[in-house]
Write a protein that holds these residues in place. Sequence first.
Motif, PDB file in Angstrom:
ATOM      1  N   ASP A 102      20.970  22.495  34.723  1.00 32.94           N
ATOM      2  CA  ASP A 102      22.167  23.128  34.169  1.00 32.94           C
ATOM      3  C   ASP A 102      21.776  24.389  33.402  1.00 32.94           C
ATOM      4  OD1 ASP A 102      21.900  22.490  31.141  1.00 32.94           O
ATOM      5  OD2 ASP A 102      21.629  20.529  32.090  1.00 32.94           O
ATOM      6  N   THR A 103      22.769  25.206  33.108  1.00 33.90           N
ATOM      7  CA  THR A 103      22.518  26.500  32.488  1.00 33.90           C
ATOM      8  C   THR A 103      21.863  26.356  31.123  1.00 33.90           C
ATOM      9  OG1 THR A 103      24.442  27.416  33.649  1.00 33.90           O
ATOM     10  CG2 THR A 103      23.616  28.647  31.756  1.00 33.90           C
ATOM     11  N   THR A 104      22.304  25.410  30.321  1.00 34.53           N
ATOM     12  CA  THR A 104      21.741  25.243  28.976  1.00 34.53           C
ATOM     13  C   THR A 104      20.251  24.936  29.045  1.00 34.53           C
ATOM     14  OG1 THR A 104      23.850  24.461  28.098  1.00 34.53           O
ATOM     15  CG2 THR A 104      21.874  23.899  26.850  1.00 34.53           C
ATOM     16  N   THR A 105      19.861  24.056  29.950  1.00 37.42           N
ATOM     17  CA  THR A 105      18.447  23.708  30.090  1.00 37.42           C
ATOM     18  C   THR A 105      17.627  24.920  30.491  1.00 37.42           C
ATOM     19  OG1 THR A 105      19.014  21.443  30.697  1.00 37.42           O
ATOM     20  CG2 THR A 105      16.811  22.217  31.295  1.00 37.42           C
ATOM     21  N   LYS A 106      18.129  25.694  31.420  1.00 37.34           N
ATOM     22  CA  LYS A 106      17.398  26.888  31.860  1.00 37.34           C
ATOM     23  C   LYS A 106      17.282  27.909  30.727  1.00 37.34           C
ATOM     24  CE  LYS A 106      19.910  27.485  35.657  1.00 37.34           C
ATOM     25  NZ  LYS A 106      20.374  28.026  36.970  1.00 37.34           N
ATOM     26  N   ASN A 107      18.348  28.091  29.973  1.00 29.88           N
ATOM     27  CA  ASN A 107      18.309  29.052  28.878  1.00 29.88           C
ATOM     28  C   ASN A 107      17.320  28.622  27.792  1.00 29.88           C
ATOM     29  OD1 ASN A 107      20.204  30.587  30.171  1.00 29.88           O
ATOM     30  ND2 ASN A 107      21.929  29.892  28.928  1.00 29.88           N
ATOM     31  N   GLN A 108      17.297  27.338  27.475  1.00 32.96           N
ATOM     32  CA  GLN A 108      16.336  26.847  26.485  1.00 32.96           C
ATOM     33  C   GLN A 108      14.905  27.074  26.957  1.00 32.96           C
ATOM     34  OE1 GLN A 108      17.642  22.767  26.097  1.00 32.96           O
ATOM     35  NE2 GLN A 108      19.107  23.246  24.469  1.00 32.96           N
ATOM     36  N   ALA A 109      14.666  26.882  28.244  1.00 37.57           N
ATOM     37  CA  ALA A 109      13.326  27.099  28.786  1.00 37.57           C
ATOM     38  C   ALA A 109      12.937  28.575  28.721  1.00 37.57           C
ATOM     39  CB  ALA A 109      13.266  26.598  30.221  1.00 37.57           C
ATOM     40  N   LEU A 110      13.875  29.458  28.989  1.00 39.75           N
ATOM     41  CA  LEU A 110      13.591  30.888  28.915  1.00 39.75           C
ATOM     42  C   LEU A 110      13.227  31.314  27.495  1.00 39.75           C
ATOM     43  CD1 LEU A 110      16.443  32.131  31.238  1.00 39.75           C
ATOM     44  CD2 LEU A 110      14.007  32.475  31.665  1.00 39.75           C
ATOM     45  N   VAL A 111      13.939  30.797  26.525  1.00 39.51           N
ATOM     46  CA  VAL A 111      13.629  31.102  25.125  1.00 39.51           C
ATOM     47  C   VAL A 111      12.262  30.532  24.760  1.00 39.51           C
ATOM     48  CG1 VAL A 111      14.322  30.703  22.734  1.00 39.51           C
ATOM     49  CG2 VAL A 111      16.050  31.285  24.457  1.00 39.51           C
ATOM     50  N   ALA A 112      11.965  29.337  25.240  1.00 44.91           N
ATOM     51  CA  ALA A 112      10.655  28.734  24.977  1.00 44.91           C
ATOM     52  C   ALA A 112       9.533  29.572  25.583  1.00 44.91           C
ATOM     53  CB  ALA A 112      10.607  27.309  25.528  1.00 44.91           C
ATOM     54  N   MET A 113       9.741  30.100  26.784  1.00 47.76           N
ATOM     55  CA  MET A 113       8.739  30.964  27.402  1.00 47.76           C
ATOM     56  C   MET A 113       8.567  32.252  26.605  1.00 47.76           C
ATOM     57  SD  MET A 113       9.081  30.507  31.551  1.00 47.76           S
ATOM     58  CE  MET A 113      10.870  30.500  31.734  1.00 47.76           C
ATOM     59  N   ALA A 114       9.671  32.811  26.109  1.00 45.47           N
ATOM     60  CA  ALA A 114       9.589  34.025  25.290  1.00 45.47           C
ATOM     61  C   ALA A 114       8.794  33.768  24.018  1.00 45.47           C
ATOM     62  CB  ALA A 114      11.001  34.511  24.952  1.00 45.47           C
ATOM     63  N   ASP A 115       9.091  32.658  23.347  1.00 46.65           N
ATOM     64  CA  ASP A 115       8.358  32.317  22.130  1.00 46.65           C
ATOM     65  C   ASP A 115       6.873  32.113  22.413  1.00 46.65           C
ATOM     66  OD1 ASP A 115      10.772  32.395  20.800  1.00 46.65           O
ATOM     67  OD2 ASP A 115      11.052  30.211  20.764  1.00 46.65           O
ATOM     68  N   ALA A 116       6.567  31.514  23.553  1.00 48.77           N
ATOM     69  CA  ALA A 116       5.170  31.247  23.901  1.00 48.77           C
ATOM     70  C   ALA A 116       4.411  32.554  24.144  1.00 48.77           C
ATOM     71  CB  ALA A 116       5.103  30.359  25.141  1.00 48.77           C
ATOM     72  N   LEU A 117       5.054  33.521  24.750  1.00 48.22           N
ATOM     73  CA  LEU A 117       4.396  34.814  24.954  1.00 48.22           C
ATOM     74  C   LEU A 117       4.009  35.435  23.622  1.00 48.22           C
ATOM     75  CD1 LEU A 117       6.562  36.475  27.759  1.00 48.22           C
ATOM     76  CD2 LEU A 117       4.254  35.569  27.993  1.00 48.22           C
ATOM     77  N   GLU A 118       4.920  35.404  22.668  1.00 48.97           N
ATOM     78  CA  GLU A 118       4.626  35.997  21.365  1.00 48.97           C
ATOM     79  C   GLU A 118       3.572  35.195  20.609  1.00 48.97           C
ATOM     80  OE1 GLU A 118       8.750  38.405  20.493  1.00 48.97           O
ATOM     81  OE2 GLU A 118       8.601  36.347  19.757  1.00 48.97           O
ATOM     82  N   ALA A 119       3.579  33.884  20.806  1.00 46.41           N
ATOM     83  CA  ALA A 119       2.583  33.041  20.129  1.00 46.41           C
ATOM     84  C   ALA A 119       1.186  33.264  20.695  1.00 46.41           C
ATOM     85  CB  ALA A 119       2.979  31.569  20.258  1.00 46.41           C
ATOM     86  N   HIS A 120       1.083  33.718  21.930  1.00 48.62           N
ATOM     87  CA  HIS A 120      -0.219  33.911  22.580  1.00 48.62           C
ATOM     88  C   HIS A 120      -0.515  35.401  22.797  1.00 48.62           C
ATOM     89  CE1 HIS A 120       0.540  29.645  23.527  1.00 48.62           C
ATOM     90  NE2 HIS A 120      -0.766  29.542  23.581  1.00 48.62           N
ATOM     91  N   GLN A 121       0.022  36.235  21.930  1.00 52.75           N
ATOM     92  CA  GLN A 121      -0.190  37.678  22.068  1.00 52.75           C
ATOM     93  C   GLN A 121      -1.668  38.039  22.109  1.00 52.75           C
ATOM     94  OE1 GLN A 121       1.847  39.980  19.114  1.00 52.75           O
ATOM     95  NE2 GLN A 121       3.870  39.684  20.030  1.00 52.75           N
ATOM     96  N   LYS A 122      -2.450  37.449  21.225  1.00 57.09           N
ATOM     97  CA  LYS A 122      -3.880  37.788  21.147  1.00 57.09           C
ATOM     98  C   LYS A 122      -4.582  37.474  22.460  1.00 57.09           C
ATOM     99  CE  LYS A 122      -8.002  37.110  18.289  1.00 57.09           C
ATOM    100  NZ  LYS A 122      -8.566  36.407  17.093  1.00 57.09           N
ATOM    101  N   ASP A 123      -4.314  36.304  23.032  1.00 57.92           N
ATOM    102  CA  ASP A 123      -4.950  35.924  24.291  1.00 57.92           C
ATOM    103  C   ASP A 123      -4.571  36.892  25.415  1.00 57.92           C
ATOM    104  OD1 ASP A 123      -6.050  33.710  23.036  1.00 57.92           O
ATOM    105  OD2 ASP A 123      -4.381  32.397  23.613  1.00 57.92           O
ATOM    106  N   ILE A 124      -3.297  37.267  25.448  1.00 57.77           N
ATOM    107  CA  ILE A 124      -2.822  38.166  26.508  1.00 57.77           C
ATOM    108  C   ILE A 124      -3.453  39.547  26.369  1.00 57.77           C
ATOM    109  CG2 ILE A 124      -0.780  39.268  27.510  1.00 57.77           C
ATOM    110  CD1 ILE A 124       0.821  36.792  26.423  1.00 57.77           C
ATOM    111  N   VAL A 125      -3.467  40.086  25.163  1.00 62.36           N
ATOM    112  CA  VAL A 125      -4.049  41.413  24.933  1.00 62.36           C
ATOM    113  C   VAL A 125      -5.543  41.418  25.244  1.00 62.36           C
ATOM    114  CG1 VAL A 125      -4.589  43.132  23.160  1.00 62.36           C
ATOM    115  CG2 VAL A 125      -2.290  42.139  23.275  1.00 62.36           C
ATOM    116  N   ASN A 126      -6.251  40.366  24.852  1.00 65.58           N
ATOM    117  CA  ASN A 126      -7.691  40.294  25.149  1.00 65.58           C
ATOM    118  C   ASN A 126      -7.945  40.257  26.658  1.00 65.58           C
ATOM    119  OD1 ASN A 126      -8.448  40.364  22.475  1.00 65.58           O
ATOM    120  ND2 ASN A 126      -8.568  38.132  22.257  1.00 65.58           N
ATOM    121  N   ALA A 127      -7.129  39.507  27.374  1.00 69.14           N
ATOM    122  CA  ALA A 127      -7.274  39.470  28.831  1.00 69.14           C
ATOM    123  C   ALA A 127      -6.997  40.845  29.425  1.00 69.14           C
ATOM    124  CB  ALA A 127      -6.326  38.430  29.417  1.00 69.14           C
ATOM    125  N   ASN A 128      -5.998  41.529  28.888  1.00 68.85           N
ATOM    126  CA  ASN A 128      -5.667  42.851  29.393  1.00 68.85           C
ATOM    127  C   ASN A 128      -6.762  43.868  29.088  1.00 68.85           C
ATOM    128  OD1 ASN A 128      -3.823  45.646  28.746  1.00 68.85           O
ATOM    129  ND2 ASN A 128      -3.450  44.563  30.662  1.00 68.85           N
TER     130      ASN A 128
END
Length: 414
Positions: free
Chosen positions: A23-49
Amino acid sequence: MNEALIKIGQRAQTAADQVALLDTTTKNQALVAMADALEAHQKDIVNANKADLANAVDMPKKFTDRLMVDQQRITDMANGLRAIANLADPTARIDRGWINADRLQILQRRVPLGVIGIIFEARPNVTVDATGLTFKSGNAVILRGGKEAIRTNTTLADVLRSALEEQGLPADAVQLIRDTSHELAQEMMNLTDYIDVLIPRGGQGLIQRVVKTATVPVIETGAGNCHVYIDKDADLKMATDITVNAKVQRPSVCNAAEKLLIHQDVAAKYLRIIAQALIDHGVQLRGDDRTRAIVPQIQAATTEDWDTEYNDLIMAVKVVDSLDDAIHHINHHSTHHSEVIITDNIERGRAFQQRINSACVYVNASTRFTDGGVFGFGAEIGISTQKLHARGPMGLDQLTTIKYEITGNGQVRH
Protein backbone atom coordinates in the motif's frame (compact mmCIF):
# COMPACT_ATOMS: atom_id res chain seq x y z
CA MET A 1 23.47 -17.04 -20.04
CA ASN A 2 25.31 -16.05 -16.86
CA GLU A 3 23.85 -18.01 -13.91
CA ALA A 4 24.45 -15.18 -11.43
CA LEU A 5 22.57 -12.78 -13.69
CA ILE A 6 19.66 -15.21 -14.00
CA LYS A 7 19.45 -15.43 -10.20
CA ILE A 8 19.38 -11.64 -9.98
CA GLY A 9 16.52 -11.63 -12.46
CA GLN A 10 14.61 -14.30 -10.55
CA ARG A 11 15.00 -12.45 -7.26
CA ALA A 12 13.87 -9.24 -8.93
CA GLN A 13 10.72 -10.89 -10.24
CA THR A 14 9.88 -12.22 -6.78
CA ALA A 15 10.48 -8.80 -5.24
CA ALA A 16 8.44 -7.06 -7.94
CA ASP A 17 5.46 -9.29 -7.19
CA GLN A 18 5.72 -8.35 -3.51
CA VAL A 19 6.26 -4.62 -4.02
CA ALA A 20 3.31 -4.42 -6.42
CA LEU A 21 1.01 -5.39 -3.53
CA LEU A 22 2.31 -2.81 -1.04
CA ASP A 23 0.00 0.00 0.00
CA THR A 24 1.01 3.62 -0.45
CA THR A 25 1.68 4.28 3.24
CA THR A 26 4.11 1.37 3.47
CA LYS A 27 5.99 2.50 0.38
CA ASN A 28 6.19 6.08 1.61
CA GLN A 29 7.54 5.00 5.00
CA ALA A 30 10.19 2.92 3.25
CA LEU A 31 11.22 5.85 1.07
CA VAL A 32 11.67 8.07 4.12
CA ALA A 33 13.65 5.31 5.82
CA MET A 34 15.94 5.06 2.78
CA ALA A 35 16.42 8.84 2.81
CA ASP A 36 17.33 8.81 6.50
CA ALA A 37 19.75 5.94 5.92
CA LEU A 38 21.58 7.85 3.19
CA GLU A 39 22.15 10.77 5.53
CA ALA A 40 23.18 8.46 8.36
CA HIS A 41 25.83 6.85 6.13
CA GLN A 42 27.15 10.03 4.52
CA LYS A 43 30.73 9.34 5.60
CA ASP A 44 30.75 5.85 4.09
CA ILE A 45 29.29 7.11 0.81
CA VAL A 46 31.72 10.03 0.50
CA ASN A 47 34.71 7.81 1.29
CA ALA A 48 33.64 5.33 -1.38
CA ASN A 49 33.24 8.18 -3.84
CA LYS A 50 36.69 9.55 -3.03
CA ALA A 51 38.13 6.17 -3.97
CA ASP A 52 36.26 6.29 -7.29
CA LEU A 53 37.43 9.85 -7.94
CA ALA A 54 41.02 8.86 -7.16
CA ASN A 55 40.84 6.39 -10.04
CA ALA A 56 39.36 9.01 -12.36
CA VAL A 57 42.24 11.50 -12.31
CA ASP A 58 42.76 11.27 -16.08
CA MET A 59 39.07 11.75 -16.86
CA PRO A 60 37.75 15.09 -18.19
CA LYS A 61 36.16 17.52 -15.77
CA LYS A 62 32.68 16.94 -17.20
CA PHE A 63 33.05 13.28 -16.23
CA THR A 64 34.23 13.88 -12.68
CA ASP A 65 31.48 16.46 -12.15
CA ARG A 66 28.87 13.76 -12.78
CA LEU A 67 30.80 11.23 -10.71
CA MET A 68 31.42 13.37 -7.63
CA VAL A 69 29.25 12.86 -4.53
CA ASP A 70 29.62 15.18 -1.54
CA GLN A 71 27.51 15.90 1.53
CA GLN A 72 25.24 18.31 -0.36
CA ARG A 73 24.57 15.84 -3.14
CA ILE A 74 23.74 13.14 -0.60
CA THR A 75 21.32 15.55 1.04
CA ASP A 76 19.81 16.25 -2.38
CA MET A 77 19.42 12.50 -3.04
CA ALA A 78 17.75 12.00 0.33
CA ASN A 79 15.42 14.94 -0.22
CA GLY A 80 14.59 13.52 -3.64
CA LEU A 81 13.39 10.31 -1.98
CA ARG A 82 11.29 12.32 0.49
CA ALA A 83 9.82 14.30 -2.40
CA ILE A 84 8.83 11.05 -4.12
CA ALA A 85 7.18 9.91 -0.88
CA ASN A 86 5.01 13.04 -1.01
CA LEU A 87 3.87 12.41 -4.58
CA ALA A 88 0.61 10.70 -5.50
CA ASP A 89 0.93 6.95 -5.97
CA PRO A 90 -0.05 6.14 -9.57
CA THR A 91 -0.85 2.52 -8.69
CA ALA A 92 -3.44 3.61 -6.15
CA ARG A 93 -5.77 5.03 -8.76
CA ILE A 94 -8.20 3.89 -11.40
CA ASP A 95 -7.78 5.90 -14.59
CA ARG A 96 -11.39 5.44 -15.66
CA GLY A 97 -14.31 3.05 -15.48
CA TRP A 98 -17.48 2.40 -17.42
CA ILE A 99 -20.24 -0.12 -18.06
CA ASN A 100 -20.48 -1.32 -21.65
CA ALA A 101 -23.46 -2.45 -23.71
CA ASP A 102 -23.15 -5.99 -22.32
CA ARG A 103 -23.44 -4.64 -18.75
CA LEU A 104 -19.80 -5.49 -18.03
CA GLN A 105 -18.07 -3.23 -15.53
CA ILE A 106 -14.69 -2.25 -17.02
CA LEU A 107 -12.00 -0.56 -14.94
CA GLN A 108 -8.76 0.79 -16.40
CA ARG A 109 -6.24 0.54 -13.57
CA ARG A 110 -2.65 1.83 -13.36
CA VAL A 111 -0.20 -1.01 -12.55
CA PRO A 112 3.61 -1.40 -12.31
CA LEU A 113 5.73 -2.41 -15.29
CA GLY A 114 7.43 -5.14 -13.21
CA VAL A 115 11.23 -5.44 -13.33
CA ILE A 116 13.05 -2.42 -14.71
CA GLY A 117 16.68 -2.61 -15.79
CA ILE A 118 18.84 0.52 -15.74
CA ILE A 119 22.19 0.67 -17.54
CA PHE A 120 24.00 3.90 -16.74
CA GLU A 121 27.37 5.59 -16.67
CA ALA A 122 29.15 7.63 -14.01
CA ARG A 123 26.08 9.14 -12.34
CA PRO A 124 25.74 7.71 -8.80
CA ASN A 125 22.57 9.74 -8.22
CA VAL A 126 20.85 7.40 -10.71
CA THR A 127 21.16 4.58 -8.15
CA VAL A 128 19.05 6.55 -5.69
CA ASP A 129 16.65 8.26 -8.10
CA ALA A 130 15.90 5.02 -9.93
CA THR A 131 15.36 3.16 -6.66
CA GLY A 132 12.93 5.75 -5.35
CA LEU A 133 10.87 6.02 -8.50
CA THR A 134 10.71 2.31 -9.26
CA PHE A 135 9.84 1.41 -5.67
CA LYS A 136 7.09 4.02 -5.32
CA SER A 137 5.55 2.90 -8.62
CA GLY A 138 5.53 -0.73 -7.43
CA ASN A 139 8.45 -2.06 -9.49
CA ALA A 140 11.76 -3.78 -8.77
CA VAL A 141 14.98 -2.45 -10.30
CA ILE A 142 18.20 -4.03 -11.53
CA LEU A 143 20.99 -1.46 -11.77
CA ARG A 144 24.17 -1.73 -13.81
CA GLY A 145 26.45 1.31 -13.50
CA GLY A 146 29.87 1.99 -14.97
CA LYS A 147 33.09 0.72 -13.45
CA GLU A 148 34.18 4.30 -12.67
CA ALA A 149 31.49 4.62 -9.96
CA ILE A 150 31.33 1.03 -8.74
CA ARG A 151 32.42 1.76 -5.15
CA THR A 152 29.95 4.63 -4.78
CA ASN A 153 27.10 2.70 -6.38
CA THR A 154 27.80 -0.39 -4.27
CA THR A 155 27.75 1.62 -1.05
CA LEU A 156 24.55 3.45 -2.04
CA ALA A 157 22.81 0.21 -3.03
CA ASP A 158 23.87 -1.51 0.20
CA VAL A 159 22.48 1.39 2.26
CA LEU A 160 19.16 1.34 0.38
CA ARG A 161 18.82 -2.44 0.62
CA SER A 162 19.52 -2.41 4.36
CA ALA A 163 16.87 0.26 4.89
CA LEU A 164 14.30 -1.92 3.10
CA GLU A 165 15.26 -4.96 5.17
CA GLU A 166 14.88 -2.97 8.39
CA GLN A 167 11.34 -2.12 7.26
CA GLY A 168 10.61 -5.81 6.70
CA LEU A 169 10.46 -5.30 2.93
CA PRO A 170 12.21 -7.19 0.11
CA ALA A 171 15.76 -5.89 -0.32
CA ASP A 172 15.83 -7.47 -3.77
CA ALA A 173 13.56 -4.71 -4.99
CA VAL A 174 16.95 -2.99 -5.45
CA GLN A 175 19.82 -4.98 -6.96
CA LEU A 176 23.12 -3.71 -8.29
CA ILE A 177 25.14 -5.76 -10.76
CA ARG A 178 28.69 -5.54 -9.47
CA ASP A 179 30.31 -7.07 -12.54
CA THR A 180 30.88 -4.01 -14.75
CA SER A 181 32.13 -5.90 -17.80
CA HIS A 182 30.65 -5.15 -21.21
CA GLU A 183 29.96 -8.85 -21.64
CA LEU A 184 27.61 -8.95 -18.66
CA ALA A 185 25.94 -5.71 -19.76
CA GLN A 186 25.25 -7.37 -23.11
CA GLU A 187 23.70 -10.37 -21.38
CA MET A 188 21.54 -8.04 -19.29
CA MET A 189 20.26 -6.46 -22.52
CA ASN A 190 19.00 -9.90 -23.54
CA LEU A 191 17.46 -10.96 -20.20
CA THR A 192 13.98 -11.02 -21.69
CA ASP A 193 12.65 -13.69 -19.32
CA TYR A 194 13.18 -11.48 -16.28
CA ILE A 195 13.44 -7.79 -17.27
CA ASP A 196 10.29 -6.08 -18.57
CA VAL A 197 11.89 -2.86 -19.80
CA LEU A 198 15.42 -1.48 -20.08
CA ILE A 199 16.30 2.20 -19.64
CA PRO A 200 19.79 3.42 -20.61
CA ARG A 201 21.15 6.54 -18.90
CA GLY A 202 24.30 8.15 -20.27
CA GLY A 203 25.91 9.48 -23.41
CA GLN A 204 24.71 8.96 -26.95
CA GLY A 205 27.16 6.10 -27.50
CA LEU A 206 25.77 4.05 -24.61
CA ILE A 207 22.17 4.79 -25.49
CA GLN A 208 22.55 3.81 -29.14
CA ARG A 209 24.44 0.64 -28.22
CA VAL A 210 21.57 -0.44 -25.98
CA VAL A 211 18.88 0.55 -28.49
CA LYS A 212 20.56 -1.34 -31.32
CA THR A 213 21.52 -4.54 -29.49
CA ALA A 214 18.99 -5.14 -26.69
CA THR A 215 16.22 -7.68 -27.10
CA VAL A 216 14.57 -6.43 -23.90
CA PRO A 217 12.17 -3.54 -24.76
CA VAL A 218 14.05 -0.22 -24.43
CA ILE A 219 12.93 3.30 -23.56
CA GLU A 220 15.42 5.59 -25.30
CA THR A 221 16.58 8.42 -23.06
CA GLY A 222 19.09 11.09 -22.50
CA ALA A 223 21.11 12.26 -25.50
CA GLY A 224 20.65 16.01 -25.70
CA ASN A 225 21.75 17.92 -28.79
CA CYS A 226 19.62 20.87 -27.64
CA HIS A 227 19.14 24.14 -29.55
CA VAL A 228 18.53 27.80 -28.75
CA TYR A 229 17.02 29.82 -31.61
CA ILE A 230 17.09 33.61 -31.37
CA ASP A 231 14.27 35.03 -33.46
CA LYS A 232 14.38 38.41 -35.19
CA ASP A 233 11.97 39.77 -32.56
CA ALA A 234 13.99 38.55 -29.55
CA ASP A 235 14.95 40.83 -26.70
CA LEU A 236 18.77 41.03 -26.63
CA LYS A 237 19.18 40.82 -22.85
CA MET A 238 16.77 37.90 -22.59
CA ALA A 239 18.50 36.15 -25.48
CA THR A 240 21.90 36.62 -23.85
CA ASP A 241 20.78 35.52 -20.39
CA ILE A 242 18.96 32.40 -21.60
CA THR A 243 21.73 31.33 -23.98
CA VAL A 244 24.43 31.69 -21.32
CA ASN A 245 22.35 29.85 -18.73
CA ALA A 246 21.41 27.03 -21.11
CA LYS A 247 25.05 26.47 -22.10
CA VAL A 248 27.06 27.38 -18.99
CA GLN A 249 25.11 26.59 -15.82
CA ARG A 250 25.94 22.85 -16.02
CA PRO A 251 27.38 21.98 -19.42
CA SER A 252 27.87 18.25 -18.72
CA VAL A 253 24.16 17.38 -18.54
CA CYS A 254 21.77 16.38 -21.30
CA ASN A 255 19.54 19.48 -21.05
CA ALA A 256 22.41 21.92 -21.62
CA ALA A 257 22.20 23.73 -24.95
CA GLU A 258 24.74 22.65 -27.57
CA LYS A 259 23.72 24.78 -30.57
CA LEU A 260 22.81 28.43 -31.09
CA LEU A 261 20.83 29.55 -34.13
CA ILE A 262 20.26 33.24 -34.76
CA HIS A 263 18.06 35.03 -37.32
CA GLN A 264 19.97 36.90 -40.01
CA ASP A 265 18.10 40.16 -39.31
CA VAL A 266 19.59 40.48 -35.82
CA ALA A 267 22.80 38.48 -36.20
CA ALA A 268 25.03 41.47 -36.94
CA LYS A 269 23.82 43.32 -33.85
CA TYR A 270 23.28 40.48 -31.37
CA LEU A 271 25.91 37.90 -32.19
CA ARG A 272 28.97 39.87 -31.05
CA ILE A 273 27.39 40.56 -27.66
CA ILE A 274 26.10 37.01 -27.09
CA ALA A 275 29.32 35.43 -28.36
CA GLN A 276 31.41 37.59 -26.04
CA ALA A 277 29.19 36.67 -23.08
CA LEU A 278 29.71 32.98 -23.84
CA ILE A 279 33.47 33.42 -24.36
CA ASP A 280 33.68 35.26 -21.03
CA HIS A 281 32.29 32.11 -19.43
CA GLY A 282 34.93 29.94 -21.07
CA VAL A 283 32.82 28.63 -23.95
CA GLN A 284 34.63 27.61 -27.14
CA LEU A 285 32.52 28.66 -30.12
CA ARG A 286 32.39 27.01 -33.54
CA GLY A 287 30.45 28.65 -36.34
CA ASP A 288 29.38 28.59 -39.96
CA ASP A 289 30.79 31.06 -42.50
CA ARG A 290 28.14 33.70 -41.82
CA THR A 291 28.80 33.51 -38.09
CA ARG A 292 32.56 33.84 -38.56
CA ALA A 293 32.09 36.83 -40.85
CA ILE A 294 30.53 38.64 -37.88
CA VAL A 295 32.82 37.25 -35.14
CA PRO A 296 36.09 36.22 -36.88
CA GLN A 297 37.70 34.64 -33.79
CA ILE A 298 35.08 31.86 -33.76
CA GLN A 299 36.46 28.55 -35.02
CA ALA A 300 35.03 26.98 -38.18
CA ALA A 301 32.35 24.39 -37.51
CA THR A 302 32.53 21.01 -39.23
CA THR A 303 29.64 18.98 -40.60
CA GLU A 304 29.90 16.71 -37.54
CA ASP A 305 29.46 19.64 -35.13
CA TRP A 306 25.77 20.04 -35.94
CA ASP A 307 25.03 16.50 -34.72
CA THR A 308 27.39 16.44 -31.71
CA GLU A 309 26.38 16.48 -28.06
CA TYR A 310 29.43 18.07 -26.44
CA ASN A 311 28.58 17.87 -22.71
CA ASP A 312 31.26 20.54 -22.38
CA LEU A 313 31.87 24.27 -22.71
CA ILE A 314 31.60 24.10 -26.49
CA MET A 315 28.81 25.51 -28.64
CA ALA A 316 28.21 25.62 -32.40
CA VAL A 317 26.58 28.73 -33.89
CA LYS A 318 24.68 29.18 -37.15
CA VAL A 319 23.00 32.17 -38.80
CA VAL A 320 19.64 31.19 -40.35
CA ASP A 321 17.45 32.96 -42.86
CA SER A 322 14.07 32.46 -41.21
CA LEU A 323 11.98 30.65 -38.62
CA ASP A 324 11.36 27.92 -41.22
CA ASP A 325 15.10 27.53 -41.72
CA ALA A 326 15.65 27.21 -37.95
CA ILE A 327 12.87 24.64 -37.54
CA HIS A 328 14.16 22.56 -40.45
CA HIS A 329 17.71 22.58 -39.07
CA ILE A 330 16.62 21.63 -35.56
CA ASN A 331 14.30 18.83 -36.65
CA HIS A 332 17.05 17.42 -38.85
CA HIS A 333 19.96 17.59 -36.38
CA SER A 334 18.48 17.45 -32.87
CA THR A 335 18.14 14.38 -30.66
CA HIS A 336 14.53 15.49 -29.98
CA HIS A 337 15.24 16.42 -26.36
CA SER A 338 14.76 20.15 -25.64
CA GLU A 339 14.71 23.25 -27.85
CA VAL A 340 13.93 26.92 -27.20
CA ILE A 341 12.90 29.94 -29.24
CA ILE A 342 13.54 33.42 -27.86
CA THR A 343 11.02 35.85 -29.31
CA ASP A 344 8.54 38.58 -28.47
CA ASN A 345 6.30 37.39 -31.30
CA ILE A 346 3.54 35.17 -29.88
CA GLU A 347 2.59 33.66 -33.25
CA ARG A 348 6.16 32.61 -34.08
CA GLY A 349 6.62 31.23 -30.59
CA ARG A 350 3.51 29.11 -30.97
CA ALA A 351 4.51 27.97 -34.45
CA PHE A 352 7.90 26.88 -33.10
CA GLN A 353 6.25 24.84 -30.34
CA GLN A 354 3.86 23.19 -32.77
CA ARG A 355 6.39 22.30 -35.46
CA ILE A 356 9.47 21.28 -33.49
CA ASN A 357 9.62 17.49 -33.13
CA SER A 358 11.17 17.30 -29.65
CA ALA A 359 9.98 16.17 -26.23
CA CYS A 360 10.21 19.63 -24.63
CA VAL A 361 9.82 22.87 -26.57
CA TYR A 362 10.26 26.22 -24.81
CA VAL A 363 9.40 29.82 -25.56
CA ASN A 364 11.62 32.30 -23.72
CA ALA A 365 13.05 29.91 -21.11
CA SER A 366 16.24 27.91 -20.72
CA THR A 367 16.50 24.27 -21.79
CA ARG A 368 17.94 23.60 -18.33
CA PHE A 369 14.39 23.38 -16.96
CA THR A 370 13.85 19.96 -18.58
CA ASP A 371 14.01 17.99 -15.36
CA GLY A 372 11.59 15.73 -13.53
CA GLY A 373 12.04 17.59 -10.26
CA VAL A 374 11.42 20.97 -11.91
CA PHE A 375 8.34 19.60 -13.67
CA GLY A 376 6.94 18.44 -10.32
CA PHE A 377 7.60 14.71 -10.82
CA GLY A 378 10.01 14.41 -7.88
CA ALA A 379 13.15 12.77 -9.21
CA GLU A 380 13.33 11.43 -12.74
CA ILE A 381 14.51 8.15 -14.17
CA GLY A 382 15.51 9.79 -17.44
CA ILE A 383 14.39 12.05 -20.26
CA SER A 384 12.68 9.99 -22.94
CA THR A 385 13.41 11.21 -26.47
CA GLN A 386 11.13 8.69 -28.15
CA LYS A 387 7.37 8.76 -28.74
CA LEU A 388 6.13 5.35 -27.61
CA HIS A 389 4.84 4.94 -24.02
CA ALA A 390 6.78 7.82 -22.46
CA ARG A 391 8.20 11.14 -23.67
CA GLY A 392 10.14 13.85 -21.82
CA PRO A 393 11.01 13.63 -18.10
CA MET A 394 9.99 10.21 -16.79
CA GLY A 395 8.46 10.16 -13.35
CA LEU A 396 6.15 7.76 -11.55
CA ASP A 397 3.36 7.62 -14.12
CA GLN A 398 5.79 6.67 -16.88
CA LEU A 399 6.95 3.63 -14.86
CA THR A 400 3.47 2.13 -14.93
CA THR A 401 1.20 0.63 -17.55
CA ILE A 402 -2.52 -0.11 -17.61
CA LYS A 403 -4.58 -3.19 -16.88
CA TYR A 404 -8.27 -3.71 -17.56
CA GLU A 405 -10.33 -5.37 -14.82
CA ILE A 406 -13.69 -6.59 -16.10
CA THR A 407 -16.50 -7.83 -13.86
CA GLY A 408 -19.68 -9.45 -15.07
CA ASN A 409 -22.61 -11.49 -13.74
CA GLY A 410 -22.65 -14.44 -16.10
CA GLN A 411 -22.41 -12.76 -19.51
CA VAL A 412 -21.39 -14.83 -22.54
CA ARG A 413 -20.72 -13.45 -26.00
CA HIS A 414 -23.05 -14.34 -28.84
